[in-house]
Design a protein around this motif. Structure first.
Motif, mmCIF file in Angstrom:
data_model
loop_
_atom_site.group_PDB
_atom_site.id
_atom_site.type_symbol
_atom_site.label_atom_id
_atom_site.label_comp_id
_atom_site.label_asym_id
_atom_site.label_seq_id
_atom_site.Cartn_x
_atom_site.Cartn_y
_atom_site.Cartn_z
ATOM 1 N N ASP A 10 -12.083 2.524 -0.092
ATOM 2 C CA ASP A 10 -12.800 1.687 0.878
ATOM 3 C C ASP A 10 -13.007 0.275 0.329
ATOM 4 O O ASP A 10 -12.815 -0.712 1.045
ATOM 5 C CB ASP A 10 -14.143 2.308 1.245
ATOM 6 C CG ASP A 10 -14.013 3.546 2.124
ATOM 7 O OD1 ASP A 10 -12.906 3.797 2.659
ATOM 8 O OD2 ASP A 10 -15.024 4.277 2.262
ATOM 9 N N LEU A 11 -13.414 0.184 -0.937
ATOM 10 C CA LEU A 11 -13.618 -1.131 -1.542
ATOM 11 C C LEU A 11 -12.306 -1.905 -1.623
ATOM 12 O O LEU A 11 -12.264 -3.113 -1.359
ATOM 13 C CB LEU A 11 -14.234 -0.986 -2.938
ATOM 14 C CG LEU A 11 -15.714 -0.609 -2.970
ATOM 15 C CD1 LEU A 11 -16.146 -0.242 -4.383
ATOM 16 C CD2 LEU A 11 -16.566 -1.756 -2.439
ATOM 17 N N LEU A 16 -8.661 -6.183 0.606
ATOM 18 C CA LEU A 16 -7.456 -6.601 1.320
ATOM 19 C C LEU A 16 -7.827 -7.305 2.627
ATOM 20 O O LEU A 16 -7.291 -8.367 2.939
ATOM 21 C CB LEU A 16 -6.544 -5.399 1.594
ATOM 22 C CG LEU A 16 -5.274 -5.686 2.390
ATOM 23 C CD1 LEU A 16 -4.396 -6.706 1.680
ATOM 24 C CD2 LEU A 16 -4.510 -4.389 2.631
ATOM 25 N N ALA A 17 -8.756 -6.737 3.359
ATOM 26 C CA ALA A 17 -9.183 -7.351 4.628
ATOM 27 C C ALA A 17 -9.774 -8.736 4.384
ATOM 28 O O ALA A 17 -9.499 -9.681 5.135
ATOM 29 C CB ALA A 17 -10.187 -6.445 5.338
ATOM 30 N N ASP A 22 -8.854 -14.760 4.519
ATOM 31 C CA ASP A 22 -9.198 -15.916 3.676
ATOM 32 C C ASP A 22 -10.685 -15.998 3.357
ATOM 33 O O ASP A 22 -11.237 -17.072 3.162
ATOM 34 C CB ASP A 22 -8.743 -17.239 4.308
ATOM 35 C CG ASP A 22 -7.250 -17.447 4.198
ATOM 36 O OD1 ASP A 22 -6.625 -16.893 3.272
ATOM 37 O OD2 ASP A 22 -6.698 -18.173 5.039
ATOM 38 N N ASP A 23 -11.349 -14.864 3.291
ATOM 39 C CA ASP A 23 -12.768 -14.820 2.929
ATOM 40 C C ASP A 23 -12.848 -14.461 1.442
ATOM 41 O O ASP A 23 -13.098 -13.316 1.068
ATOM 42 C CB ASP A 23 -13.501 -13.788 3.784
ATOM 43 C CG ASP A 23 -15.003 -13.827 3.571
ATOM 44 O OD1 ASP A 23 -15.473 -14.510 2.631
ATOM 45 O OD2 ASP A 23 -15.714 -13.167 4.345
ATOM 46 N N ILE A 65 -2.123 -1.198 -2.580
ATOM 47 C CA ILE A 65 -2.916 -2.202 -1.868
ATOM 48 C C ILE A 65 -3.090 -3.444 -2.740
ATOM 49 O O ILE A 65 -3.020 -4.576 -2.253
ATOM 50 C CB ILE A 65 -4.273 -1.626 -1.428
ATOM 51 C CG1 ILE A 65 -4.058 -0.516 -0.386
ATOM 52 C CG2 ILE A 65 -5.178 -2.722 -0.864
ATOM 53 C CD1 ILE A 65 -5.300 0.291 -0.060
ATOM 54 N N ASP A 66 -3.277 -3.238 -4.045
ATOM 55 C CA ASP A 66 -3.418 -4.370 -4.956
ATOM 56 C C ASP A 66 -2.161 -5.246 -4.958
ATOM 57 O O ASP A 66 -2.253 -6.465 -5.134
ATOM 58 C CB ASP A 66 -3.729 -3.894 -6.379
ATOM 59 C CG ASP A 66 -5.201 -3.593 -6.593
ATOM 60 O OD1 ASP A 66 -6.017 -3.848 -5.681
ATOM 61 O OD2 ASP A 66 -5.549 -3.106 -7.690
ATOM 62 N N GLN A 67 -0.990 -4.645 -4.761
ATOM 63 C CA GLN A 67 0.236 -5.439 -4.668
ATOM 64 C C GLN A 67 0.173 -6.371 -3.457
ATOM 65 O O GLN A 67 0.572 -7.538 -3.539
ATOM 66 C CB GLN A 67 1.469 -4.535 -4.584
ATOM 67 C CG GLN A 67 1.795 -3.839 -5.884
ATOM 68 C CD GLN A 67 2.975 -2.869 -5.742
ATOM 69 O OE1 GLN A 67 3.403 -2.544 -4.644
ATOM 70 N NE2 GLN A 67 3.490 -2.419 -6.874
ATOM 71 N N GLU A 68 -0.330 -5.863 -2.342
ATOM 72 C CA GLU A 68 -0.495 -6.696 -1.150
ATOM 73 C C GLU A 68 -1.490 -7.822 -1.406
ATOM 74 O O GLU A 68 -1.282 -8.970 -1.003
ATOM 75 C CB GLU A 68 -0.964 -5.864 0.040
ATOM 76 C CG GLU A 68 0.060 -4.904 0.584
ATOM 77 C CD GLU A 68 -0.473 -4.153 1.799
ATOM 78 O OE1 GLU A 68 -0.818 -4.812 2.795
ATOM 79 O OE2 GLU A 68 -0.535 -2.910 1.726
ATOM 80 N N ILE A 69 -2.591 -7.478 -2.077
ATOM 81 C CA ILE A 69 -3.613 -8.473 -2.389
ATOM 82 C C ILE A 69 -3.032 -9.553 -3.302
ATOM 83 O O ILE A 69 -3.266 -10.747 -3.096
ATOM 84 C CB ILE A 69 -4.851 -7.804 -3.032
ATOM 85 C CG1 ILE A 69 -5.576 -6.948 -1.990
ATOM 86 C CG2 ILE A 69 -5.785 -8.844 -3.634
ATOM 87 C CD1 ILE A 69 -6.658 -6.053 -2.577
#
Length: 105
Positions: A10-11, A16-17, A22-23, A65-69
């Motif tokens: 979730d975190l 990612l969101a 851009d937050d 997900i970290d790769q996307e980030i």
């Protein structure tokens, strides 16, 4: 009931969101919470080994997900670099204009 693995996911999804929107302040907050949770989980020698193994699937998803980030952060860095170059060129153009305007013919 949320397991530790669910909480980590979730975190990470929240990170990612935040990056996608851009937050970056929210991104940093979520990253700090996730880092603290990882330290708590893997820094506790009393945790049962099976509990850590249960996290393996979640960790694999987190890495994806970290790769996307990371890609989003790289994009943001590149945009900031382009903007800086643009500002430098604008400043140089403005300086040249001022010199030409101040120079009597």
């Amino acid at each position: 009931m949320h397991t530790k693995a669910d909480q980590l996911l979730d975190l990470t999804r929240a990170m990612l969101a935040a990056a996608q929107s851009d937050d970056w302040d929210e991104f940093e907050l979520q990253e700090q919470q996730r880092s603290a949770m990882l330290d708590m989980i893997f820094g506790n020698p009393d945790d049962m080994e099976s509990a850590k193994l249960h996290l393996a699937d979640a960790i694999e998803q987190i890495l994806l997900i970290d790769q996307e980030i990371t890609a989003l952060i790289s994009q943001q860095r590149d945009l900031a670099s382009q903007e800086l170059r643009h500002l430098k060129h604008a400043r140089q153009g403005n300086k040249a204009y001022q010199i030409a305007a101040d120079d009597p013919l």
